[in-house]
Design a protein around this motif. Sequence first.
Motif, PDB file in Angstrom:
ATOM      1  N   VAL A 100       0.721  -1.276  -0.058  1.00 54.92           N
ATOM      2  CA  VAL A 100      -0.107   0.089   0.109  1.00 54.92           C
ATOM      3  C   VAL A 100       0.804   1.177   0.064  1.00 54.92           C
ATOM      4  N   ALA A 101       2.149   1.196   0.317  1.00 53.99           N
ATOM      5  CA  ALA A 101       2.869   2.288   0.419  1.00 53.99           C
ATOM      6  C   ALA A 101       4.101   2.294  -0.343  1.00 53.99           C
ATOM      7  N   PHE A 108      -0.337   8.576  -4.810  1.00 52.98           N
ATOM      8  CA  PHE A 108       0.683   9.129  -3.844  1.00 52.98           C
ATOM      9  C   PHE A 108       0.367   9.533  -2.624  1.00 52.98           C
ATOM     10  N   ALA A 109      -0.890  10.408  -2.278  1.00 51.64           N
ATOM     11  CA  ALA A 109      -1.368  10.935  -1.039  1.00 51.64           C
ATOM     12  C   ALA A 109      -1.538   9.671  -0.305  1.00 51.64           C
ATOM     13  N   GLU A 110      -2.424   8.706  -0.956  1.00 49.07           N
ATOM     14  CA  GLU A 110      -2.818   7.703  -0.067  1.00 49.07           C
ATOM     15  C   GLU A 110      -1.599   6.715   0.401  1.00 49.07           C
ATOM     16  N   ALA A 111      -0.762   6.425  -0.432  1.00 50.44           N
ATOM     17  CA  ALA A 111       0.556   5.679  -0.068  1.00 50.44           C
ATOM     18  C   ALA A 111       1.344   6.646   1.040  1.00 50.44           C
ATOM     19  N   GLY A 112       1.556   7.817   0.999  1.00 50.27           N
ATOM     20  CA  GLY A 112       2.129   8.585   2.117  1.00 50.27           C
ATOM     21  C   GLY A 112       1.326   8.506   3.407  1.00 50.27           C
ATOM     22  N   HIS A 113      -0.063   8.419   3.295  1.00 48.68           N
ATOM     23  CA  HIS A 113      -0.899   8.402   4.389  1.00 48.68           C
ATOM     24  C   HIS A 113      -0.782   6.769   5.230  1.00 48.68           C
ATOM     25  N   GLN A 114      -0.566   5.922   4.383  1.00 48.91           N
ATOM     26  CA  GLN A 114      -0.455   4.640   4.769  1.00 48.91           C
ATOM     27  C   GLN A 114       1.039   4.387   5.613  1.00 48.91           C
ATOM     28  N   PRO A 130       2.786  15.331  -3.245  1.00 45.91           N
ATOM     29  CA  PRO A 130       1.783  14.558  -2.648  1.00 45.91           C
ATOM     30  C   PRO A 130       2.004  13.551  -1.658  1.00 45.91           C
ATOM     31  N   PHE A 131       2.969  12.647  -1.698  1.00 41.22           N
ATOM     32  CA  PHE A 131       3.297  11.970  -0.885  1.00 41.22           C
ATOM     33  C   PHE A 131       3.964  12.483   0.548  1.00 41.22           C
TER      34      PHE A 131
END
Length: 416
Positions: free
Chosen positions: A263-264, A311-317, A345-346
Amino acid sequence: MPSATVSPNSQQIRHLNRSRILSEIRRLPGVSRSQLAKRTGLTEASLSRIARDLIADGLVMEMEPPAARPARGRPNVGLWLRDDGVYVLCVALTAYEHKFSVVGSTGQRVLEGSIPGLPGATADEVVAYLRQQVEAVQKRPDVKADRLGGVAVSISGDVDARRRSAVSVPGIGWHDRPLGALVEDALHVPVRLQSVSNALHIAEARYGEGRITPHSLLLHAGLGISASLMSNGLLTVGAEHESGIEGILVGGVGGEPSRLTDVASGRAILRQLGHPGGIDGSPTADVGLHLGLPHAIRQANAGDPNAVAVFAEAGHQLARCFLSVVALVHPEQIILAGPLAAARPFVEAIQRALEAFTGPSQIPVPAFIVSRISYLRATELMGLDAFLFAQTVDGRAGRPAAGTGEWSGEEAAALG
């Protein structure tokens, strides 16, 4: 079992003092002996004795600065590192870089290049190639052949730093290779082998934008995910299994648990973006992926909605996974390194998650640093740190085994 506390003797303290003086000269080229004495807490007599030894050993030179000499008074003579004091062979083995260099004491490169045949070449073939390069550079008239002080190797994969063994290097296809022993047998110099995350951490925290702090956490985000922790100024090292970090379970799509790498990581991002190449982590697949990732990063930085969201979701995870570590060890700084650190975004997603977590909990907000140091440069700085600027109480390369990683002036001067 933890090792017994080492009680340093006078020779070991001298080793430490030499390293501290060399480090100060690196930080302040041209520093005077009196300034060094104040900065290290040593007596001027002790410092002068060590400085004479360093000059005699060819590591340091004494001269006036390049600026014009004053018309009157005593010349402003200072201490400088010699470029040719020590050479270190540096090797970076990652999915992104298969590179090597030879650097001198001040960090200047006298040789650099790519290692041919990777992925695919065996460890023995790579070592044979490196030996040829070293022998060639030692024949150059501008290089002192006897000054090769050591070899520094950074690897993206599972590393056993104590045995200097490459346990698993997915981007190259090596498994259980005693790389340290192979290089040492070929070149007859000591070898320091580290995971790429630890090499990046040493480079950034001690020589980069980050400053030496007792507690520091580094997150390395490339095709895979890894991390490095410093406590009391010392790396917490053991068997550096990056695959163990990648296998941490986190909340995935729809709340179903997923591995962190799914996921990341860069592989996960490219999968979400529909990258046509293989994504099985094999060396052949990684060659294509490392070419696709920069394109995806450019898309995200240009504002492509789909790329930004992925990219934002990967950074959040990634942030969610390490927030518990932040709460437990209270790092004074968090360093984000690796290719994904170039994706805005990450990075912004990690910063938002960190701010949201530390705000209500009243946990001190750590400094957040985005590293721009390349893998090869990190390996060079790690190598110079190991073979020139750092000593342990037993005289080997590394950091002191207790305290903040340095002796106080009183302790050091007592036997200096």
